[in-house]
Design a protein around this motif. Structure first.
Motif, PDB file in Angstrom:
ATOM      1  N   VAL A 240       0.808  -1.177   0.184  1.00 16.50           N
ATOM      2  CA  VAL A 240      -0.050   0.098  -0.015  1.00 16.50           C
ATOM      3  C   VAL A 240       0.792   0.950   0.262  1.00 16.50           C
ATOM      4  N   ALA A 241       1.890   1.505   0.910  1.00 19.93           N
ATOM      5  CA  ALA A 241       2.610   2.386   0.789  1.00 19.93           C
ATOM      6  C   ALA A 241       3.515   2.830  -0.743  1.00 19.93           C
ATOM      7  N   MET A 242       3.786   1.608  -1.044  1.00 20.49           N
ATOM      8  CA  MET A 242       4.858   2.065  -2.350  1.00 20.49           C
ATOM      9  C   MET A 242       3.746   2.370  -3.677  1.00 20.49           C
ATOM     10  N   VAL A 243       2.343   1.928  -3.495  1.00 18.50           N
ATOM     11  CA  VAL A 243       1.378   1.885  -4.502  1.00 18.50           C
ATOM     12  C   VAL A 243       1.086   3.461  -4.350  1.00 18.50           C
ATOM     13  N   SER A 244       1.189   3.705  -3.119  1.00 20.41           N
ATOM     14  CA  SER A 244       0.795   5.465  -2.435  1.00 20.41           C
ATOM     15  C   SER A 244       1.964   6.350  -2.677  1.00 20.41           C
ATOM     16  N   LEU A 245       3.206   5.799  -3.259  1.00 17.88           N
ATOM     17  CA  LEU A 245       4.017   7.297  -3.173  1.00 17.88           C
ATOM     18  C   LEU A 245       4.156   6.710  -4.270  1.00 17.88           C
ATOM     19  N   LEU A 246       3.839   6.072  -5.300  1.00 22.52           N
ATOM     20  CA  LEU A 246       3.583   5.859  -7.410  1.00 22.52           C
ATOM     21  C   LEU A 246       2.248   7.097  -7.642  1.00 22.52           C
ATOM     22  N   TRP A 247       1.323   6.830  -6.872  1.00 25.39           N
ATOM     23  CA  TRP A 247       0.152   7.726  -7.276  1.00 25.39           C
ATOM     24  C   TRP A 247       0.161   9.147  -6.995  1.00 25.39           C
ATOM     25  N   HIS A 248       0.831   8.711  -5.745  1.00 24.00           N
ATOM     26  CA  HIS A 248       0.490  10.677  -5.481  1.00 24.00           C
ATOM     27  C   HIS A 248       1.631  11.121  -5.735  1.00 24.00           C
ATOM     28  N   GLY A 249       2.718  10.664  -6.225  1.00 17.25           N
ATOM     29  CA  GLY A 249       4.350  11.541  -6.484  1.00 17.25           C
ATOM     30  C   GLY A 249       4.102  11.999  -8.266  1.00 17.25           C
ATOM     31  N   GLN A 250       2.795  11.136  -8.442  1.00 17.77           N
ATOM     32  CA  GLN A 250       3.203  12.143 -10.002  1.00 17.77           C
ATOM     33  C   GLN A 250       2.217  13.032 -10.429  1.00 17.77           C
ATOM     34  N   ARG A 251       2.705  14.243  -9.255  1.00 23.16           N
ATOM     35  CA  ARG A 251       2.561  15.691  -9.896  1.00 23.16           C
ATOM     36  C   ARG A 251       2.297  16.308 -11.209  1.00 23.16           C
ATOM     37  N   ASP A 252       2.864  16.346 -12.252  1.00 20.23           N
ATOM     38  CA  ASP A 252       2.492  16.443 -13.092  1.00 20.23           C
ATOM     39  C   ASP A 252       1.131  16.301 -13.988  1.00 20.23           C
ATOM     40  N   ARG A 253       0.141  15.343 -13.139  1.00 18.79           N
ATOM     41  CA  ARG A 253      -0.656  14.819 -13.452  1.00 18.79           C
ATOM     42  C   ARG A 253      -1.970  15.841 -13.860  1.00 18.79           C
ATOM     43  N   GLY A 256      -2.907  23.365 -12.717  1.00 20.91           N
ATOM     44  CA  GLY A 256      -3.231  24.531 -11.548  1.00 20.91           C
ATOM     45  C   GLY A 256      -3.623  23.765 -10.596  1.00 20.91           C
ATOM     46  N   GLY A 257      -3.536  22.278  -9.869  1.00 19.57           N
ATOM     47  CA  GLY A 257      -3.344  22.564  -8.353  1.00 19.57           C
ATOM     48  C   GLY A 257      -2.089  23.243  -7.645  1.00 19.57           C
ATOM     49  N   PRO A 258      -1.921  23.422  -6.113  1.00 16.75           N
ATOM     50  CA  PRO A 258      -1.556  24.234  -5.654  1.00 16.75           C
ATOM     51  C   PRO A 258      -0.181  23.167  -5.264  1.00 16.75           C
ATOM     52  N   THR A 259      -0.119  21.893  -5.392  1.00 11.13           N
ATOM     53  CA  THR A 259       0.761  20.660  -5.680  1.00 11.13           C
ATOM     54  C   THR A 259       1.520  20.491  -7.096  1.00 11.13           C
ATOM     55  N   SER A 260       1.051  21.011  -7.835  1.00 11.57           N
ATOM     56  CA  SER A 260       1.580  20.497  -9.300  1.00 11.57           C
ATOM     57  C   SER A 260       2.548  20.872  -9.875  1.00 11.57           C
ATOM     58  N   ALA A 261       3.562  19.851 -10.333  1.00 15.93           N
ATOM     59  CA  ALA A 261       4.967  20.419 -10.142  1.00 15.93           C
ATOM     60  C   ALA A 261       5.842  19.473 -11.190  1.00 15.93           C
ATOM     61  N   PRO A 262       6.783  19.773 -12.096  1.00 16.28           N
ATOM     62  CA  PRO A 262       7.042  18.802 -13.418  1.00 16.28           C
ATOM     63  C   PRO A 262       7.299  17.731 -12.240  1.00 16.28           C
ATOM     64  N   VAL A 263       7.806  16.499 -13.322  1.00 14.80           N
ATOM     65  CA  VAL A 263       7.966  15.323 -12.955  1.00 14.80           C
ATOM     66  C   VAL A 263       9.884  15.331 -13.161  1.00 14.80           C
ATOM     67  N   THR A 264      10.446  15.589 -11.797  1.00 14.08           N
ATOM     68  CA  THR A 264      12.443  14.856 -12.181  1.00 14.08           C
ATOM     69  C   THR A 264      12.901  13.796 -12.922  1.00 14.08           C
ATOM     70  N   LEU A 265      13.602  14.253 -13.051  1.00  9.46           N
ATOM     71  CA  LEU A 265      14.229  13.176 -13.531  1.00  9.46           C
ATOM     72  C   LEU A 265      14.366  12.041 -12.715  1.00  9.46           C
ATOM     73  N   GLU A 266      14.859  12.753 -10.885  1.00  9.74           N
ATOM     74  CA  GLU A 266      15.417  11.902 -10.379  1.00  9.74           C
ATOM     75  C   GLU A 266      14.277  10.549 -10.256  1.00  9.74           C
ATOM     76  N   ALA A 267      12.829  11.909  -9.917  1.00  9.75           N
ATOM     77  CA  ALA A 267      11.573  10.963  -9.383  1.00  9.75           C
ATOM     78  C   ALA A 267      11.221  10.308 -10.841  1.00  9.75           C
ATOM     79  N   ALA A 268      11.211  10.221 -11.595  1.00 11.31           N
ATOM     80  CA  ALA A 268      10.914   9.603 -12.699  1.00 11.31           C
ATOM     81  C   ALA A 268      11.653   8.203 -12.749  1.00 11.31           C
ATOM     82  N   GLU A 269      12.878   8.084 -11.956  1.00  9.68           N
ATOM     83  CA  GLU A 269      14.333   6.750 -12.164  1.00  9.68           C
ATOM     84  C   GLU A 269      13.225   6.290 -10.952  1.00  9.68           C
ATOM     85  N   THR A 270      13.052   6.742  -9.700  1.00 11.28           N
ATOM     86  CA  THR A 270      12.921   6.279  -8.892  1.00 11.28           C
ATOM     87  C   THR A 270      10.806   5.777  -8.615  1.00 11.28           C
ATOM     88  N   ALA A 271      10.050   6.096  -9.613  1.00 13.52           N
ATOM     89  CA  ALA A 271       8.744   5.362 -10.173  1.00 13.52           C
ATOM     90  C   ALA A 271       9.332   4.854 -10.798  1.00 13.52           C
TER      91      ALA A 271
END
Length: 290
Positions: A240-253, A256-271
């Motif tokens: 559940v923790a890993m699925v949540s990490l993967l789901w919530h970490g996609q901040r460019d989905r 216009g949201g307050p936490t929207s942000a481009p996905v970094t290369l480091e985040a993509a590799e981790t994903a």
């Protein structure tokens, strides 16, 4: 995993840490073998025109007396990646030209790709040749690559879609021109390809977010094949923790949201690596119903 050669002075000094990788362009110590390799492949497969067109290079190259030599020696101090792009385009053009031909021709091309990989590896380049010989990729730690290979194999045993998405995620994350957003999106799709049929078989529009909610609410219905400290099957909190990490970490989905942000290369590799573990676990039965 094969052991790496070390120079005599390093062995005598007991040096164990790996040599740093050359992350930009083609270093001088492998410039000549790379040039010779390029010239031979470009000439043997008549690839000067396809490569020059694919990279949109100046017409003077094809107008020269020896376009193969021009391409093999092409260099630009302002763009150290240009040599790598020529190599990458050559690999891709050769494979495209050989599609549908006799397997012996494809094997010969693959042997050229393996020869190139040997040069890059011995030269401690940060780049490597893809398994199918069609492109360059950034070199990954061998242990992580073995995990990725196992995940692709396990995913393919359930659905080729999962394996395809995982391969694409890897390419987008580790290619010479990475696309972090595409890599992250493909990583999620790889997990969805194996998780949705297992956990949400009747859902009309299943997503990884709905899988996460299902596992959070119904986690008591599942267990891991690995044991906890009492010797009983472990719960699925880690999943559940890993699925949540993967789901919530996609901040460019969504934009216009307050936490929207481009996905970094480091985040993509981790994903990508998180997805590989999840695909492997789900595909091989590491998570099961009680």
């Amino acid at each position: 995993m094969t052991s790496r050669w070390r120079r005599l002075s390093d062995r005598l000094a007991g040096k164990t840490e790996p040599e740093p990788l050359w992350a930009e362009g083609v270093p001088d110590h492998i410039d000549v073998p790379i040039r010779d390799w390029l010239y031979e492949v470009l000439r043997n497969y008549d690839m000067a025109s396809p490569v020059a067109v694919r990279l949109k290079l100046p017409s003077r190259i094809l107008k020269s007396r020896d376009p193969y030599n021009e391409l093999a020696n092409l260099d630009d101090r302002m763009n150290p990646m240009l040599r790598l792009e020529v190599i990458d385009a050559t690999l891709g053009c050769v494979q495209q030209a050989l599609q549908g031909t006799h397997w012996q021709h494809r094997q010969t091309a693959l042997s050229y790709a393996r020869q190139l990989e040997g040069i890059l590896r011995e030269g401690d380049s940060a780049f490597t040749v893809s398994e199918d010989g069609s492109r360059l990729e950034r070199r990954m730690d061998e242990t992580l690559h073995a995990t990725y290979d196992k995940a692709v194999e396990a995913g393919a045993s359930k659905t080729e879609t999962a394996a395809d998405h995982l391969r694409a995620a890897f390419t987008e994350a580790y290619g010479i021109k990475p696309d972090p957003s595409a890599a992250y999106s493909r990583a999620i799709k790889a997990v969805e390809a194996v998780a949705n049929p297992l956990f949400l078989p009747n859902a009309p529009e299943p997503t990884l977010g709905k899988v996460r909610a299902h596992l959070e609410q119904g986690g008591h219905k599942y267990e891991m094949v690995i044991s906890d400290k009492t010797g009983a099957p472990a719960d699925i909190d880690a999943v559940v923790a890993m699925v949540s990490l993967l789901w919530h970490g996609q901040r460019d989905r969504h934009e216009g949201g307050p936490t929207s942000a481009p996905v970094t290369l480091e985040a993509a590799e981790t994903a990508v690596h998180t997805a590989a573990i999840l695909v492997h676990w789900i595909s091989n039965g590491s998570i099961r119903r009680k």
